[in-house]
Structure formats: C-alpha cells, structure tokens
Design a protein around this motif. Structure first.
Motif, PDB file in Angstrom:
ATOM      1  N   ALA A   1      29.882  17.972  10.102  1.00 18.84           N
ATOM      2  CA  ALA A   1      30.229  17.721   8.937  1.00 18.84           C
ATOM      3  C   ALA A   1      29.814  18.663   8.492  1.00 18.84           C
ATOM      4  O   ALA A   1      30.641  19.684   7.535  1.00 18.84           O
ATOM      5  CB  ALA A   1      30.720  16.905   8.643  1.00 18.84           C
ATOM      6  N   ALA A   2      28.308  18.909   8.259  1.00 17.67           N
ATOM      7  CA  ALA A   2      27.967  19.863   7.029  1.00 17.67           C
ATOM      8  C   ALA A   2      28.569  21.331   7.405  1.00 17.67           C
ATOM      9  O   ALA A   2      28.029  22.286   7.021  1.00 17.67           O
ATOM     10  CB  ALA A   2      26.031  19.653   7.085  1.00 17.67           C
ATOM     11  N   THR A   3      28.923  21.677   8.973  1.00 20.07           N
ATOM     12  CA  THR A   3      28.992  23.156   8.956  1.00 20.07           C
ATOM     13  C   THR A   3      30.224  23.419   8.936  1.00 20.07           C
ATOM     14  O   THR A   3      30.867  24.599   9.661  1.00 20.07           O
ATOM     15  CB  THR A   3      28.729  22.990  10.897  1.00 20.07           C
TER      16      THR A   3
ATOM     17  N   ASN B   1      30.117  20.390  19.823  1.00 15.39           N
ATOM     18  CA  ASN B   1      30.055  20.212  18.045  1.00 15.39           C
ATOM     19  C   ASN B   1      29.137  21.184  16.920  1.00 15.39           C
ATOM     20  O   ASN B   1      29.484  21.337  16.465  1.00 15.39           O
ATOM     21  CB  ASN B   1      29.149  18.981  18.545  1.00 15.39           C
ATOM     22  N   TYR B   2      28.124  22.223  18.269  1.00 12.51           N
ATOM     23  CA  TYR B   2      27.036  22.590  17.426  1.00 12.51           C
ATOM     24  C   TYR B   2      27.440  23.969  17.140  1.00 12.51           C
ATOM     25  O   TYR B   2      26.354  24.991  17.052  1.00 12.51           O
ATOM     26  CB  TYR B   2      25.311  22.152  17.970  1.00 12.51           C
TER      27      TYR B   2
ATOM     28  N   ASN C   1      25.338  12.117  15.007  1.00  7.60           N
ATOM     29  CA  ASN C   1      25.768  13.666  15.195  1.00  7.60           C
ATOM     30  C   ASN C   1      26.315  14.596  13.669  1.00  7.60           C
ATOM     31  O   ASN C   1      26.748  15.524  13.933  1.00  7.60           O
ATOM     32  CB  ASN C   1      25.959  13.629  16.024  1.00  7.60           C
ATOM     33  N   ALA C   2      27.832  13.130  13.328  1.00  9.12           N
ATOM     34  CA  ALA C   2      28.926  13.569  13.287  1.00  9.12           C
ATOM     35  C   ALA C   2      29.013  14.348  11.352  1.00  9.12           C
ATOM     36  O   ALA C   2      29.389  15.121  11.221  1.00  9.12           O
ATOM     37  CB  ALA C   2      30.301  12.515  13.247  1.00  9.12           C
TER      38      ALA C   2
END
Length: 226
Positions: A206-208, A140-141, A201-202
């Motif tokens: 999404a901002a990335t 995710n990150y 978290n999604a």
C-alpha cells in the motif's frame, strides 16, 4: 491526469494501445497491488480485451508469481512459512526476463514462467511471448522502493507504464482466506497465514501506491479511478 470516475476495460485497453502503437519493440505494462486485489483477473481481462479489439493475439500476461522460489528452496532457507514475502522471489531472474521482454524484437520467442496454484510451485516456460507486442506483468512488489527487499526498486525501469489496483482490507482478507482454503489449506492455517503474512504484505504494498500513474479499484464490470 485522469479524473475520478468509472472507466471500462475497453477504455483501459484503448489507453494501452495509444501508448504502445508506433513503438519499436514490446510495450510492458505493470499492474501492482496487494495480494487478493484482483491483479490477475484485471491482467487477463485486459489481454482478452486487447486481443478482441485488435482481432489478433497482441497481448499476453507475464505473472510475477512465476518467479516464486520453489518450495524446496524456501524450506531449505527456513522461509516456507513466509512464502509470498518480497525475499521469497527470484528478483534477479524476474528483472532479467523483463529486460528480455523489452529488448527482444517482436517475433523473437521469449519464454516466461507461470505458477501452478494446485501444486503451489512455479512452472518453467509456462508462457511464451512471440508476436505479442504488449506484455502485462502483474504482482505485489513492482513499485517497491529502495527501502524494500533488494532488487525490487529496479523493476520500474523496465515498465513503460505502471498501474496500481487497490481493494478494501476486509475484501482482501476474505479473498485471501478463500484462496488458501481452495488451495487445500485448513481454515486455521489460512487464518494464521492471512493475519501474519498476507495482510502485512498488503500494508507494505500500500505504501507504493503513490508511485503508480493510475490507481484503480474494481467496481462491478468497471473500475473506479481513484
């Protein structure tokens, strides 16, 4: 810059090989995206396509999920209910292992932890890199900036390429509910976990999206380039 349209796994594999061929050391591709987008599925499919194309085991998957803190550690910190959020991973260990993947000569073994979804625990040394010259790490990150949880902004320096896998929010919700229930959770727990943690978290992930070189969305057996 890739134009809009569909792209096959074979074309994606060719894109990776073009970047990896002739390079000293191991090529590391990062696939970021929200929980439930299908990152693991894409990573495994790319690995298998690369191996088939080259006629040898040239690629392997290095999942970020192997760096989950253990349930005992999370319970002691009062963070078990937030499992999956950025600070519930051992970011330092993830960065250290990414560096080893990049720097270790191909042929020198580098172990990597996996994640057991039946026990919901990380498994030390679940994956072994040896002759594979391409590593596909997914999570995710991977593209979080400095404003995110400490450490994550350092991941990008260890990636030779970074892609983002997108998916509609409603599809994410359905997949995440199904994942928690298949993992042995009650429907009530699954609904609360998805609403209060996973989908938040999604939104963070999404901002990335704009930090990725390539943004994809699954479309049948192909992927759309967004």
């Amino acid at each position: 810059m890739v134009g809009r349209g569909e792209i096959s796994l074979e074309e994606l594999a060719a894109r990776i090989l073009e970047r990896a061929d002739g390079r000293d050391g191991r090529f590391v591709l990062g696939i970021a995206g929200p929980p439930g987008a299908g990152k693991s599925t894409l990573a495994v499919a790319l690995r298998d396509t690369l191996d088939d194309r080259c006629g040898a085991a040239v690629a392997e998957v290095a999942p970020m999920d192997g760096f989950h803190l253990t349930n005992a550690e999370l319970r002691a910190a009062g963070a078990l209910a937030r499992k999956g959020e950025p600070d519930t991973f051992d970011v330092s260990a993830y960065l250290d292992r990414l560096r080893k993947l990049r720097e270790a000569p191909v042929g020198q073994p580098v172990s990597w932890p996996a994640y057991d979804r039946s026990r919901h625990e990380p498994v030390a040394d679940g994956v072994l890199f040896d002759r594979q010259r391409i590593a596909i790490t997914e999570g995710n990150y991977l593209l979080l900036g400095a404003a995110g949880s400490p450490g994550w902004s350092e991941v990008r320096q260890y990636l030779d390429a970074a892609w983002y896998l997108d998916a509609p929010p409603e599809l994410l919700r359905k997949r995440l509910l199904r994942r928690h229930i298949r993992g042995g959770k009650t429907a009530e727990f699954a609904q609360a976990k998805v609403a209060r943690s996973d989908l938040l978290n999604a939104e963070l992930v999404a901002a990335t999206r704009d930090r990725a070189e390539l943004v994809l969305r699954a479309s049948g057996r192909h992927y759309l380039v967004l």
